[in-house]
Design an enzyme around this catalytic site. Structure first.
Site, PDB file in Angstrom:
ATOM      1  N   ASP A 189      39.583 -21.269  22.220  1.00 16.10           N
ATOM      2  CA  ASP A 189      38.405 -21.673  21.452  1.00 16.10           C
ATOM      3  C   ASP A 189      38.693 -22.908  20.609  1.00 16.10           C
ATOM      4  OD1 ASP A 189      40.147 -20.418  19.717  1.00 16.10           O
ATOM      5  OD2 ASP A 189      38.859 -18.706  19.336  1.00 16.10           O
ATOM      6  N   ASP A 223      37.226  -7.703  12.741  1.00 17.35           N
ATOM      7  CA  ASP A 223      35.984  -7.136  13.283  1.00 17.35           C
ATOM      8  C   ASP A 223      36.098  -6.875  14.787  1.00 17.35           C
ATOM      9  OD1 ASP A 223      36.012  -9.722  14.219  1.00 17.35           O
ATOM     10  OD2 ASP A 223      34.071 -10.308  13.363  1.00 17.35           O
ATOM     11  N   HIS A 225      37.048  -9.159  17.040  1.00 12.29           N
ATOM     12  CA  HIS A 225      36.791 -10.312  17.905  1.00 12.29           C
ATOM     13  C   HIS A 225      38.034 -10.737  18.686  1.00 12.29           C
ATOM     14  CE1 HIS A 225      37.576 -13.363  14.401  1.00 12.29           C
ATOM     15  NE2 HIS A 225      38.672 -13.201  15.101  1.00 12.29           N
ATOM     16  N   GLU A 285      32.399 -12.508  18.830  1.00  8.84           N
ATOM     17  CA  GLU A 285      32.132 -11.641  17.687  1.00  8.84           C
ATOM     18  C   GLU A 285      31.359 -10.397  18.144  1.00  8.84           C
ATOM     19  OE1 GLU A 285      33.551 -12.349  14.991  1.00  8.84           O
ATOM     20  OE2 GLU A 285      33.337 -14.422  14.366  1.00  8.84           O
TER      21      GLU A 285
END
Ligand code: PGA
Length: 241
Positions: free
Chosen positions: A67, A136, A138, A143
Site C-alpha cells: 500500500d 482493527d 486490517h 479496513e
C-alpha cells in the site's frame, strides 16, 4: 494456518527474516510482497545484515508493496516509498526498476489501482507476502467493512488507523486520510503469506482474527482460509490464545 510462537520481537524478526531468506534462496527471482509499519523493521534489519554478510543476494528479486498513502509526496519521510528505502531498499541490491509501490500521487485512483493490479499480474503474482496486522484487523489498508475488497483500491483510513499512525507524524492532522492498497483478493492470491505480530496490544486482535469467525469486519480473518499461511507471533501477541 501454521503458528510459530517466538520469545519476543527480536526472535520474531529473526524467524520471519529466515522465512523470507529461504524464499530468496529457493527462488532467486521471486516476487516478494512487502509491508510497512513498526513490526517489519526488525525483519528488514536481519535481511540487511545477512545481505552484508554475503548470505543473501537480491539481484533478481522483484518487490510489490502492499500500500501507499494517497497525496503524500513520495519524498516525504513517512511515505511508504521512503520507509522502504530507509529500512531495506537503500541497503540491499534489489534493482530499482524491480521495486513497485502504488503511486499515491496519481490522482486517477481507478487508473492507478488497475495499473498496480496489472503490474502484479505481469510479474506472475506474489510468491511470498509479508503482512502486519492493525488493531482493527486490517491487512494492508483493508479496513473492516461489509465485504472483502478484491483488487487494489482506494480506501478512507479509519479513525483508529489514523490514531495508530499519528506517532509517525508531527500531529494527527498530518496523517493522510486515504491510501491505495492491494485488496484482500490480491493478498489471498499470494502463494505464501507470512504475518508477523508482536506485543500485548495485538493479543486481542490475534484472537479475534485467527480464532474467531471469518468476516470482512476483521479483514485478516480471511487468512484462515489461505492454504499456505504462516503466523509468526511473539508470546505477548499470543497471550490470549
Ligand atoms: P504496525 O502496523 O506494524 O505499525 O503495528 C501494522 C499494520 O497496521 O498493519
Amino acid at each position: 494456518m501454521r503458528i510459530i510462537r517466538t520469545k519476543n520481537y527480536e526472535d520474531m524478526s529473526r524467524k520471519a527474516a529466515a522465512i523470507i531468506a529461504a524464499q530468496v534462496i529457493h527462488k532467486p527471482d521471486c516476487v516478494l510482497g512487502l509491508a510497512t509499519g513498526g513490526t517489519p523493521v526488525g525483519t528488514y534489519k536481519n535481511l540487511v545484515a545477512w545481505y552484508n554478510a554475503g548470505d543473501l543476494d537480491f539481484a533478481e528479486v522483484k518487490t510489490v508493496n502492499l500500500d501507499e498513502y494517497r497525496n503524500l509526496p513520495r519524498e516525504h519521510q513517512e511515505s511508504y516509498w521512503s520507509f522502504m528505502h530507509r529500512n531495506l531498499f537503500d541497503h540491499v541490491n534489489i534493482p530499482a526498476d524491480k521495486i513497485n509501490l502504488p503511486n499515491g500521487n496519481n490522482q486517477d485512483a481507478e487508473a492507478e489501482c488497475a495499473a498496480y493490479d496489472a503490474v502484479i499480474a505481469s510479474l506472475g503474482g506474489v510468491d511470498l507476502q509479508l503482512l502486519g496486522i492493525g488493531h482493527d484487523g486490517h491487512i494492508g489498508f483493508n479496513e473492516p467493512s461489509d465485504a472483502f475488497d478484491l483488487g487494489t483500491h482506494c480506501v478512507d483510513l479509519t479513525d483508529e488507523t489514523i490514531e495508530a499512525n499519528k506517532r509517525f507524524f508531527n500531529s494527527k492532522d498530518e496523517v493522510p486520510r486515504q491510501a491505495y492498497t492491494m485488496g484482500t483478493g490480491t493478498i489471498m492470491n499470494a502463494r505464501k503469506v507470512l504475518m508477523i505480530v508482536s506485543g500485548k496490544d495485538k493479543a486481542e486482535i490475534v484472537k479475534k482474527a485467527f480464532f474467531g469467525p471469518v468476516t470482512p469486519q476483521v479483514p485478516a480473518s480471511i487468512l484462515q482460509m489461505h492454504p499456505n499461511f504462516v503466523l509468526v507471533a511473539d508470546e505477548d501477541a499470543l497471550s490470549l490464545v
